[in-house]
Enzyme design. Structure first.
Site, short mmCIF file in Angstrom:
data_model
loop_
_atom_site.label_atom_id
_atom_site.label_comp_id
_atom_site.label_asym_id
_atom_site.label_seq_id
_atom_site.Cartn_x
_atom_site.Cartn_y
_atom_site.Cartn_z
N GLY A 184 28.34 -19.58 -1.26
CA GLY A 184 27.62 -18.59 -2.06
C GLY A 184 28.46 -17.33 -2.17
O GLY A 184 29.41 -17.26 -2.93
N GLY A 185 28.14 -16.33 -1.34
CA GLY A 185 28.91 -15.08 -1.37
C GLY A 185 30.16 -15.11 -0.53
O GLY A 185 31.00 -14.22 -0.63
N THR A 212 24.17 -14.24 -0.85
CA THR A 212 23.28 -14.80 -1.87
C THR A 212 21.98 -15.31 -1.25
O THR A 212 21.89 -15.52 -0.04
CB THR A 212 23.96 -15.97 -2.59
OG1 THR A 212 24.24 -17.02 -1.63
CG2 THR A 212 25.27 -15.53 -3.25
N SER A 254 18.49 -12.22 8.32
CA SER A 254 17.59 -11.12 8.65
C SER A 254 18.07 -9.87 7.93
O SER A 254 19.27 -9.65 7.78
CB SER A 254 17.56 -10.88 10.16
OG SER A 254 16.72 -9.80 10.49
N ARG A 259 37.79 -2.74 9.54
CA ARG A 259 38.59 -3.76 10.22
C ARG A 259 39.92 -4.00 9.52
O ARG A 259 40.94 -4.24 10.17
CB ARG A 259 37.81 -5.08 10.33
CG ARG A 259 38.56 -6.12 11.15
CD ARG A 259 37.75 -7.38 11.36
NE ARG A 259 37.56 -8.11 10.11
CZ ARG A 259 36.86 -9.24 10.02
NH1 ARG A 259 36.26 -9.73 11.10
NH2 ARG A 259 36.72 -9.85 8.87
N TYR A 296 23.31 -5.85 18.51
CA TYR A 296 24.54 -6.00 17.74
C TYR A 296 25.69 -5.37 18.52
O TYR A 296 25.60 -4.21 18.93
CB TYR A 296 24.37 -5.28 16.40
CG TYR A 296 25.10 -5.89 15.24
CD1 TYR A 296 24.54 -6.94 14.52
CD2 TYR A 296 26.36 -5.43 14.86
CE1 TYR A 296 25.20 -7.49 13.43
CE2 TYR A 296 27.02 -5.97 13.78
CZ TYR A 296 26.45 -7.01 13.06
OH TYR A 296 27.11 -7.56 11.99
#
Length: 658
Positions: free
Chosen positions: A236-237, A309, A319, A515, A578
């Protein structure tokens, strides 16, 4: 026509909205369906428009898609938020994001984000250079060397079954065997993948890229792959961070990269039931842009919103940062259509809930391209909120911040988004603060810092900051805001200003660009995530960061690594955490191995401390070694059994999960 559509409860967006055709009815595999519907006509007076695209519409879309392959179409695609076929004309081939956006050192010696896409673009960051020098031991005089461009001769040759190619041409589905198209779809955005692009090349890449424009095209592709025993890897993306798109090095069959980016329409909107039926290749930003024109939104905003996507969201159980109001993808999805080697999987109705055995949607969500191709989905929508407000709270330390978030979750009054940064991440974010143009603003910032650190006694090296985002009805937002700040005060929290909160969220879409800058100066960096029960959060965060530091020291990393975390989602029974970590690899002979061993050790530490294998990034090939341990032998066997039934010849052979 528009009034009739509205009366039927469905509003098509754009010229592409479809209401079906005689050809659709002729192809219906269930000829009795129409009769059954007539018998319950009264229940369908407000029914939704037919979702299926007619054969003529598919042909028209293929023709239009072929026309937009020319470079002249790229700027329009770029502005609209759709992904063009020639991604490399808009997006970086060996890094994150758009070609026109990257962090550089400007003429003043300050780090600056180029382009005009983001609020931070064109602004100097006066303290960021000093931060990376002090935190990571970077010497800005020493840069790495990497390939300036892709050399087609460095790529593995395309090996395609000639009989398949002949049949493919009969379908008029657009395809490419060019090296740059194939390489662009051979990877996601893990550090390992980007490092290989800069320093070497993948051992195996797709042999051919196909661009279906509708569900029927996907059916044809899967049928051909089954006929000739070929391997399909959907994309997809391309934002995967789990090695989900990497081709198995020992795959000897022709590998098809099935690119859904040209399946990018909203097929209809049902304003009575507040749902929208969309094609799987539409990006998050384009979906939100089009819905907003009619006053709606999904509210699903992952950090990869620009490029990821709907199909990718479903296949990885994604999420979004505002899940407290709108839910995660499993809460948003009403209906899914997926093409598999066995046929099409979809439910017979779009009721909000069913008790019909195990939910087949949960076989599809999280399947990561191993069972088939998601082509369409019906998702919930909401009216665009009338009011939005940012905020932030400073806490004396991370532990008190976690306790506050736990209480907010317990009282079920969390704002649309709440993120708690540890001290290192707060300092990192502060280093990304743009140059202040006003002396008065600079004075106010200094006054706030003095108030928090001197008057209130917060230690600048211990304090933790939560960023908040409220949205909805204005009066309710203001009531909600007061409730959250009152709870925060009980845990030593001080309101830290709306601007700090807003800036924290504006950084969301530019962090990934950092990054690429780091790689130019011998720094490897990555993010990873987990979820854990509330009583494990603090210990897990501390132990994982300490493990990273210990592993780097044992492996000869000369400078202390940057290791930080934030609590980024809250639930009744736990939270999503995270992590970011990075280190300077100068003097290390095999930095990629050191990095991967350290990341694996961090994952082991997460599991040992009661964390999950993944909250929303998925498993892919990067984390699949721990999957059986995470879901039990029996659970793993159930997944294998589903795979063996749905795809007995492993047509969808990306080898994720299993």
């Amino acid at each position: 026509m528009a009034e009739a559509a509205a009366a039927a409860g469905g509003t098509g967006l754009g010229a592409g909205a479809s209401y079906g055709s005689a050809a659709d009815r002729d192809r219906d595999p269930d000829p009795d369906r129409a009769g059954r519907r007539l018998r319950v006509l009264s229940g369908h007076l407000l029914g939704r428009p037919r979702e299926a695209l007619s054969t003529n519409e598919c042909k028209a879309r293929r023709a239009a898609s072929a026309a937009t392959a020319a470079p002249t179409a790229t700027p329009a695609a770029q502005e609209s938020g759709t992904i063009p076929k020639k991604r490399q004309e808009v997006m970086k081939w060996n890094g994150w994001g758009y070609n026109d956006s990257k962090f550089i050192f400007n003429k003043k010696g300050q780090i600056e984000l180029t382009g005009k896409r983001y609020p931070l673009s064109g602004m100097g960051l006066p303290t960021f250079k000093e931060w990376i020098q002090n935190t990571l031991g970077v010497n800005v005089e020493h840069k790495t060397t990497s390939k300036a461009s892709l050399n087609p001769s460095d790529t593995p040759p395309s090996v395609v079954n000639e009989d398949f190619l002949h049949d493919l041409k009969e379908t008029n589905i657009s395809y490419s065997q060019e090296a740059d198209d194939r390489v662009f779809r051979a990877h996601g955005h893990c550090l390992h993948e980007i490092f290989l692009l800069r320093e070497g090349m993948f051992e195996r890449i797709p042999d051919i890229v196909l661009w279906p424009t509708c569900h029927d095209d996907v059916v044809k592709i899967v049928n051909l792959a089954c006929k000739y025993n070929l391997c399909i890897i959907p994309i997809g993306g391309g934002t995967s961070v789990s090695y989900g798109l990497m081709c198995p090095a020992d795959e000897t069959r022709t590998i098809i990269s099935l690119d859904t980016s040209q399946m990018n329409r909203i097929l209809w909107v049902d304003e009575n039931n507040l749902t929208a039926h969309v094609e799987a290749g539409i990006t998050g930003q384009e979906l939100e842009r089009q819905l907003k024109e009619s006053g709606y939104c999904t509210g699903h905003e992952p950090d990869s919103l620009e490029f990821s996507t709907v199909g990718g969201w479903v296949s990885t159980r994604a999420s979004g940062m505002k899940k407290n109001i709108y839910g995660n993808i499993e809460d948003l999805v009403v209906h899914i259509k997926m093409v598999t080697p066995r046929g099409i999987i979809e439910k017979s109705c779009q009721g909000p809930r069913m008790s019909t055995g195990p939910d087949i949607h949960h076989f599809i969500m999280g399947s990561e391209g191993t069972l088939g191709v998601i082509t369409e989905a019906t998702i919930k929508i909401r009216p665009v909120p009338e009011y939005q407000k940012y905020g932030s709270v400073a806490f004396p330390n991370f532990e008190q911040g976690v306790a506050c978030l736990r209480e907010i979750a317990k009282q079920r009054c969390a704002p649309a988004s709440i993120r708690l940064m540890d001290n290192k991440q707060f300092q990192f974010g502060h280093a990304l603060k743009p140059q202040v143009s006003s002396i008065f603003t600079s004075f106010l910032d200094g006054l706030k810092k003095f108030y928090i650190t001197k008057f209130k006694g917060f230690d600048p090296n211990q304090l933790s900051v939560a960023t908040l985002l409220f949205e909805g009805d204005r009066e309710k937002v203001l009531q909600h805001e007061k409730q959250v700040y009152d709870i925060a005060a009980k845990f030593g929290g001080l309101a830290a200003g709306e601007d700090n909160g807003q800036r924290g969220y504006l950084l969301t879409y530019v962090i990934a660009y950092i990054r690429d800058l780091a790689l130019e100066y011998y720094v490897l960096g990555e993010s990873f995530e987990t979820s854990a029960p509330w009583d494990r959060v603090v210990d897990l965060c501390r132990n994982v960061k300490e493990r990273i530091t210990r592993e780097c020291k044992e492996k000869g990393v000369q400078f202390a690594p940057f290791s930080t975390c934030r609590v980024t989602q809250t639930y009744d029974a736990g939270a999503c955490i995270y992590f970011y970590f990075a280190f300077n690899y100068r003097g290390i002979s095999d930095p990629l191995t050191v990095f991967e061993q350290t990341e694996a050790a961090a994952r082991e530490e997460i599991l040992a401390n009661g964390g999950s294998l993944s909250h929303h990034h998925g498993v892919g090939k990067l984390r699949k070694q721990w999957l059986k341990e995470s879901i039990s032998d029996v659970g793993f066997g159930m997944l294998k059994s589903v795979k063996e039934y749905v795809d007995p010849n492993n047509i969808f052979g990306n080898r994720n999960l299993l």
